[in-house]
Design an enzyme around this catalytic site. Structure first.
Site: not given
Length: 147
Positions: A7, A64-68, A97, A132
């Site tokens: 974005d 994006c700005g934070t990735g969150i 993993h 894993h």
């Protein structure tokens, strides 16, 4: 083939990463955005992640700005194991993993040097499998468990 999208908060970092991918000869598809106009991150995350889940892309990168926001939207798509990484250790171990198939980055919180190093580790690190795999299978079963 790698899919990449961002974005407006990740637009500039996406430019850096696509140049890095070209330099390394890694084939990718840039699904946007292509100008820094405002765009809602779920509108980028959904088509990229559906393409990863369908096998069109081996892996995806969302910024994006934070990735969150991208990581939250990405993980709503069946078959996606998106990881928000802000350090090299996490990028390496989410592949070793967790067999993460989408990397999420914060364009406003990471400098390009670290972001490129994280990207390289994510793309180059194989999944270890073994014990894993059992854990990844259990995570994926959560998608199918219903609410």
């Amino acid at each position: 083939m790698i899919g990449i999208g961002a974005d407006q908060g990740g637009f500039l970092l996406k430019q850096e990463i696509t140049a890095y991918l070209k330099e390394r000869g890694i084939e990718f598809e840039d699904i946007g955005i292509h100008t820094p106009e405002s765009r809602d991150y779920p509108d980028i995350a959904e088509p990229l992640c559906r393409a990863v889940a369908a096998g069109k892309y081996e892996k995806g990168i969302l910024i994006c700005g934070t990735g969150i926001g991208m990581s939250m939207a990405a993980n709503k798509i069946h078959g996606i194991r998106a990881a928000l990484c802000g350090d090299c250790f996490s990028a390496r171990f989410t592949r070793l993993h967790n067999d993460a198939n989408v990397l999420c980055l914060g364009g406003r919180v990471l400098g390009p040097g670290l972001a490129l190093e994280i990207t390289g580790l994510f793309l180059d690190t194989p999944f270890e499998g073994g014990r894993h795999q059992r854990r990844v299978d259990k995570v994926m079963q959560l998608e199918n468990a219903g609410d």
